[in-house]
Design a protein around this motif. Structure first.
Motif, mmCIF file in Angstrom:
data_model
loop_
_atom_site.group_PDB
_atom_site.id
_atom_site.type_symbol
_atom_site.label_atom_id
_atom_site.label_comp_id
_atom_site.label_asym_id
_atom_site.label_seq_id
_atom_site.Cartn_x
_atom_site.Cartn_y
_atom_site.Cartn_z
ATOM 1 N N ALA A 128 0.830 -1.200 0.000
ATOM 2 C CA ALA A 128 0.000 0.000 0.000
ATOM 3 C C ALA A 128 0.866 1.252 0.000
ATOM 4 O O ALA A 128 0.543 2.254 -0.648
ATOM 5 C CB ALA A 128 -0.913 -0.010 1.226
ATOM 6 N N ASN B 32 -3.335 8.056 2.882
ATOM 7 C CA ASN B 32 -2.893 6.738 2.417
ATOM 8 C C ASN B 32 -1.709 6.224 3.219
ATOM 9 O O ASN B 32 -1.652 5.048 3.603
ATOM 10 C CB ASN B 32 -2.514 6.816 0.940
ATOM 11 C CG ASN B 32 -3.727 6.929 0.024
ATOM 12 O OD1 ASN B 32 -4.851 6.705 0.441
ATOM 13 N ND2 ASN B 32 -3.494 7.298 -1.219
ATOM 14 N N PHE C 289 -2.793 5.359 6.830
ATOM 15 C CA PHE C 289 -3.542 4.099 6.838
ATOM 16 C C PHE C 289 -2.603 2.913 6.657
ATOM 17 O O PHE C 289 -2.747 1.881 7.330
ATOM 18 C CB PHE C 289 -4.581 4.110 5.725
ATOM 19 C CG PHE C 289 -5.236 2.777 5.497
ATOM 20 C CD1 PHE C 289 -6.224 2.326 6.360
ATOM 21 C CD2 PHE C 289 -4.838 1.957 4.445
ATOM 22 C CE1 PHE C 289 -6.813 1.083 6.165
ATOM 23 C CE2 PHE C 289 -5.431 0.722 4.253
ATOM 24 C CZ PHE C 289 -6.417 0.280 5.115
ATOM 25 N N SER C 290 -1.639 3.040 5.754
ATOM 26 C CA SER C 290 -0.710 1.945 5.496
ATOM 27 C C SER C 290 0.109 1.616 6.739
ATOM 28 O O SER C 290 0.338 0.442 7.066
ATOM 29 C CB SER C 290 0.227 2.309 4.336
ATOM 30 O OG SER C 290 -0.509 2.580 3.168
ATOM 31 N N TYR D 172 -2.127 -0.107 9.296
ATOM 32 C CA TYR D 172 -2.377 -1.485 8.856
ATOM 33 C C TYR D 172 -1.187 -2.383 9.165
ATOM 34 O O TYR D 172 -1.332 -3.478 9.706
ATOM 35 C CB TYR D 172 -2.680 -1.499 7.354
ATOM 36 C CG TYR D 172 -2.322 -2.816 6.687
ATOM 37 C CD1 TYR D 172 -3.140 -3.931 6.818
ATOM 38 C CD2 TYR D 172 -1.136 -2.934 5.959
ATOM 39 C CE1 TYR D 172 -2.792 -5.136 6.232
ATOM 40 C CE2 TYR D 172 -0.788 -4.129 5.374
ATOM 41 C CZ TYR D 172 -1.616 -5.230 5.506
ATOM 42 O OH TYR D 172 -1.266 -6.424 4.940
ATOM 43 N N ASN D 173 0.012 -1.907 8.832
ATOM 44 C CA ASN D 173 1.200 -2.723 9.050
ATOM 45 C C ASN D 173 1.444 -2.993 10.524
ATOM 46 O O ASN D 173 1.772 -4.122 10.924
ATOM 47 C CB ASN D 173 2.434 -2.056 8.431
ATOM 48 C CG ASN D 173 2.575 -2.362 6.946
ATOM 49 O OD1 ASN D 173 2.131 -1.604 6.109
ATOM 50 N ND2 ASN D 173 3.178 -3.494 6.633
ATOM 51 N N ALA E 197 -5.518 -9.455 3.574
ATOM 52 C CA ALA E 197 -5.434 -8.151 4.239
ATOM 53 C C ALA E 197 -4.543 -7.201 3.472
ATOM 54 O O ALA E 197 -4.826 -5.999 3.359
ATOM 55 C CB ALA E 197 -4.926 -8.334 5.662
ATOM 56 N N MET E 198 -3.437 -7.742 2.946
ATOM 57 C CA MET E 198 -2.525 -6.906 2.160
ATOM 58 C C MET E 198 -3.234 -6.376 0.909
ATOM 59 O O MET E 198 -3.138 -5.192 0.573
ATOM 60 C CB MET E 198 -1.302 -7.711 1.766
ATOM 61 C CG MET E 198 -0.301 -6.951 0.911
ATOM 62 S SD MET E 198 0.906 -8.068 0.194
ATOM 63 C CE MET E 198 -0.148 -9.077 -0.847
ATOM 64 N N SER F 165 -5.740 -3.690 1.906
ATOM 65 C CA SER F 165 -5.130 -2.393 2.200
ATOM 66 C C SER F 165 -4.793 -1.656 0.911
ATOM 67 O O SER F 165 -4.972 -0.437 0.808
ATOM 68 C CB SER F 165 -3.873 -2.582 3.057
ATOM 69 O OG SER F 165 -2.844 -3.211 2.317
ATOM 70 N N SER F 166 -4.328 -2.392 -0.086
ATOM 71 C CA SER F 166 -4.016 -1.761 -1.371
ATOM 72 C C SER F 166 -5.290 -1.256 -2.049
ATOM 73 O O SER F 166 -5.303 -0.179 -2.653
ATOM 74 C CB SER F 166 -3.292 -2.753 -2.280
ATOM 75 O OG SER F 166 -2.065 -3.153 -1.690
ATOM 76 N N MET G 182 -7.950 -0.265 -0.495
ATOM 77 C CA MET G 182 -8.371 0.927 0.241
ATOM 78 C C MET G 182 -7.610 2.156 -0.241
ATOM 79 O O MET G 182 -8.182 3.244 -0.385
ATOM 80 C CB MET G 182 -8.138 0.705 1.738
ATOM 81 C CG MET G 182 -9.129 -0.233 2.397
ATOM 82 S SD MET G 182 -10.782 0.513 2.536
ATOM 83 C CE MET G 182 -10.461 1.787 3.761
#
Length: 728
Positions: free
Chosen positions: A396, A681, A684-685, A688-689, A709-710, A713-714, A716
């Motif tokens: 992402a 972005n 959020f990335s 997420y990580n 999930a990966m 996220s991309s 999103m």
């Protein structure tokens, strides 16, 4: 047709300088460039190094006595090659060719990846328990067979770049993705070899596909670097005419002309090389370097620079600077160096990737050790470690900047505003200062008739028609302005051109048109009148008697004052940087509401660039001529109007194709929204990580869920970027 392989670097070619832009052959990605930058920056004697993937080159500066062969050896040890710098058109060809190869790799990723995903979905859904039987094993093998070309061929550049960057201690996005891909393939092969049926080939394919897509989008924005340098070079003639012993001038390639050679330049031609004027005086259009609308009178013994246009008469020049040493070539070196800078947001992404590699490896090892310590089997422990590696791959982050840039580009393009680099979409919205060139940017860039003074009994239309006829077919801004102002046109019966005027026979009259000095030399009295420094004045006489005076000057664009007022209302600092004289700059500045302290007149291209770079706030600069090129590259964001010179348009980060300077305010607004989307972005990335890694360490996220999930996220990030594009 492929271009010739660039020559190896020869230190002797830069023995007399302390900086240069050198080529680097074999770069695959921006991460590679970052790794090479880090590898050579620490060498003894190297003051500064910045490698650009876009131009496949390194901008270096060094201390006296530095061993540049050590730089070549360090670059070679990483699998690349230091070369003589490539030209702009070669840069563009290289990037275009790489884009084609990347597009083919992406097509392979998508085409075969679809089959890998289809087989994997059947295994995950597991209808009638087929995954543990012979059908399941066949599906697993089929998924692996479809994934093999994706990983081994399409993903090979990513794996190679990941290894090279990690080897020199500068791991980036490629290193993280490479770890995830190798981990997923290794776990899948181990599972099949031990009789298992769980495979994660789809995870490896997804990682390669997402990063390849992000790389293709980014490369599409990088092609302008090669076009920029090529456009600057194309502003000058490629040939010159040296004068031989017999007095004849024969045309040759300008690059073959040495210093000390005498060359001839005809009226209307552009000067190809810097030199001293031998047969003056003559008038020259120096706008390419000074931006001045009015021609300059240059006398014998004075300097003439490459790019000037000879307006008056045939002249001869003694060359003092060969190609490569001309002033405009030095400007080109500064421009090439400035193009190596990366936007702050991209540098932030690079730093995040470098931090994630050791973090991901450490957490994967801890997860593996913790699972084994808790009594779990090797397979379960290995799957936990693989989940950590997959979650850690910041795909992402890799596509956040390219996608936000792409969305801003599409939104702006609908309004004829062209963002041509990620720098523009990320940094235009953050500028605190906007500077404008005067001539051609705030003004129309060419003289127009402002006033006519006539002797009694002479009709204005008749006077303009006679003046236009005298200047018929003369290549000069004043002549063009008079022809455009004439309501109807006559043709001269005869004409003769002088340094500061013209004599013609038109409609039965002897017409003289020229400067006040031209008239004095012929004994013709000119009425006394107040002269304005910012105006160009031409007098006309009919049959030996003064008849008219024409005042010409540059015209302010009608929307300039309102636009500058709007920008000031937004809290931005506004100013003028111009190569023109102080008087016309002050007049234009007053008309657009600027104080004297906000106007800098008489600036050389280097002066403009220095003032732009020294500002405490991020700065945008808008110009239109080649003389503005260096300032445009030194500014945080360079802006050009659609009617600017080709070189300026090629170098600018933003091109206003429609709407004039009012579109600058709109471009800033779009950039501010794009900047906000990019920050969202990235935030959020990161979230997420961090959350994903925490769950994966404790086994709460299996590899399949990590891959999903990966991908989520991309998606999103893509959706958030699309939101910008859909806003009106």
């Amino acid at each position: 047709m492929t271009s010739a392989r660039p020559a190896d670097f020869d230190p002797a070619r830069v023995a007399d300088v302390d900086r240069a832009v050198l080529g680097i052959d074999g770069l695959w990605c921006p991460s590679c460039a970052a790794a090479v930058t880090r590898a050579i920056s620490g060498l003894p004697g190297i003051r500064q190094a910045q490698v650009s993937y876009a131009s496949a080159s390194a901008a270096l500066s060094w201390e006296p006595g530095a061993d540049l062969r050590a730089v070549a050896r360090r670059v070679a040890a990483m699998g690349y090659r230091l070369t003589a710098p490539t030209q702009g058109d070669e840069m563009e060809q290289r990037i275009t060719a790489e884009m084609r190869r990347t597009a083919v790799r992406l097509a392979v990723c998508v085409g075969l990846g679809m089959w890998t995903m289809a087989f994997s979905i059947l295994l995950y859904v597991d209808p009638d328990g087929i995954s543990s039987g012979p059908i399941g094993r066949a599906l697993s093998l089929a998924a692996g067979a479809a994934a093999l070309p994706v990983v081994a061929w399409a993903g090979a550049p990513i794996l190679l770049a990941g290894w090279r960057t990690a080897r020199v201690g500068a791991p980036g996005m490629d290193s993280l993705v490479g770890l995830g891909v190798i981990g997923a393939i290794a776990a899948s092969v181990w599972s099949l070899a031990t009789g298992g049926h769980h495979v994660w080939f789809d995870t490896a394919v997804m990682l390669v596909t997402l990063l390849t897509f992000g790389r293709l989008v980014e490369m599409n924005t990088l092609r302008q670097a090669g076009r920029s340098i090529a456009a600057l070079r194309s502003a000058l003639p490629e040939t010159a005419r040296p004068v031989g012993p017999d007095g004849q001038a024969r045309e040759v390639r300008a690059e073959t002309v040495a210093a000390g050679t005498r060359i001839r330049v005809a009226a209307g031609e552009r000067v190809p090389l810097d030199g001293v004027l031998l047969t003056g005086p003559s008038r020259f259009d120096s706008a390419i370097l000074t931006g001045e609308a009015a021609p300059r009178r240059i006398a014998s013994g004075e300097m003439v620079e490459a790019g000037f246009v000879n307006l008056a008469r045939v002249v001869e020049i003694e060359v003092t600077a060969e190609i490569g040493a001309r002033r405009i070539d030095r400007m080109g070196l500064d421009i090439a160096t400035a193009l190596h800078d990366r936007p702050e947001m991209h540098r932030l992404s690079d730093r995040m990737a470098r931090l994630m590699v050791p973090l991901a490896l450490s957490l994967a090892m801890l997860s593996l050790a913790g699972a084994l310590f808790a009594g779990l089997g090797y397979e379960e422990a290995g799957l936990r470690a693989l989940s950590v590696l997959v979650i850690a791959c910041p795909c992402a982050v890799a596509i956040a900047a390219p996608l936000s840039h792409l969305a801003a580009v599409q939104l702006a393009a609908s309004e004829k505003i062209h963002f041509r680099s990620p720098t523009a979409t990320e940094e235009l919205g953050a500028v605190g200062r906007v500077l404008f060139d005067k001539t051609g940017t705030l003004t129309t860039g060419r003289p127009v008739l402002r006033a006519v003074t006539l002797r009694p009994g002479l009709d204005r239309a008749r006077a303009l028609a006679l003046a236009a006829a005298a200047e018929n077919e003369v290549v000069h801004p004043v002549a063009r302005a008079l022809r455009e102002a004439a309501p109807h046109h006559l043709l001269p019966e005869a004409s003769e051109r002088f340094d500061d005027g013209v004599a013609a026979r038109v409609a039965g009259h002897d017409v003289l048109l020229g400067s006040q000095g031209f008239f004095r030399a012929r004994g013709i009295a000119v009425p006394e009148a107040e002269d304005h420094a910012e105006a160009t004045v031409a007098h006309m006489a009919l049959d030996g008697v003064w008849a008219a005076r024409f005042d010409l000057g540059d015209a302010l664009r009608p929307d300039a004052a309102e636009t500058l007022g709007q920008l000031r209302a937004q809290g931005l600092e506004i100013g003028i940087l111009s190569g023109d004289a102080a008087a016309p700059c002050a007049r234009i500045g007053a008309r657009v509401g600027l104080a004297a302290s906000e106007i800098r007149a008489g600036c050389t291209p280097e002066d403009k660039a220095a003032f732009v770079a020294e500002g405490a706030k991020p700065t945008a600069f808008m110009g239109d001529g080649v003389n503005d090129a260096l300032a445009i590259t030194r500014a945080d964001v360079g802006i050009a109007a659609g009617d600017a010179s080709p070189a300026t348009i090629a170098l600018a980060d933003v091109v206003i194709a429609r709407g004039g300077i009012p579109a600058v305010a709109r471009a800033i607004a779009i950039s501010r929204r794009a900047r906000a989307v990019l920050r969202q972005n990235l935030v959020f990335s990161v979230i997420y990580n961090l959350l994903g890694l925490g769950l994966a360490v404790f086994g709460a996220v299996p590899p399949l869920a990590a891959a999903v999930a990966m991908a989520a996220s991309s998606l999103m990030v893509m959706a958030n970027s699309a939101r910008l594009r859909l806003q009106a």
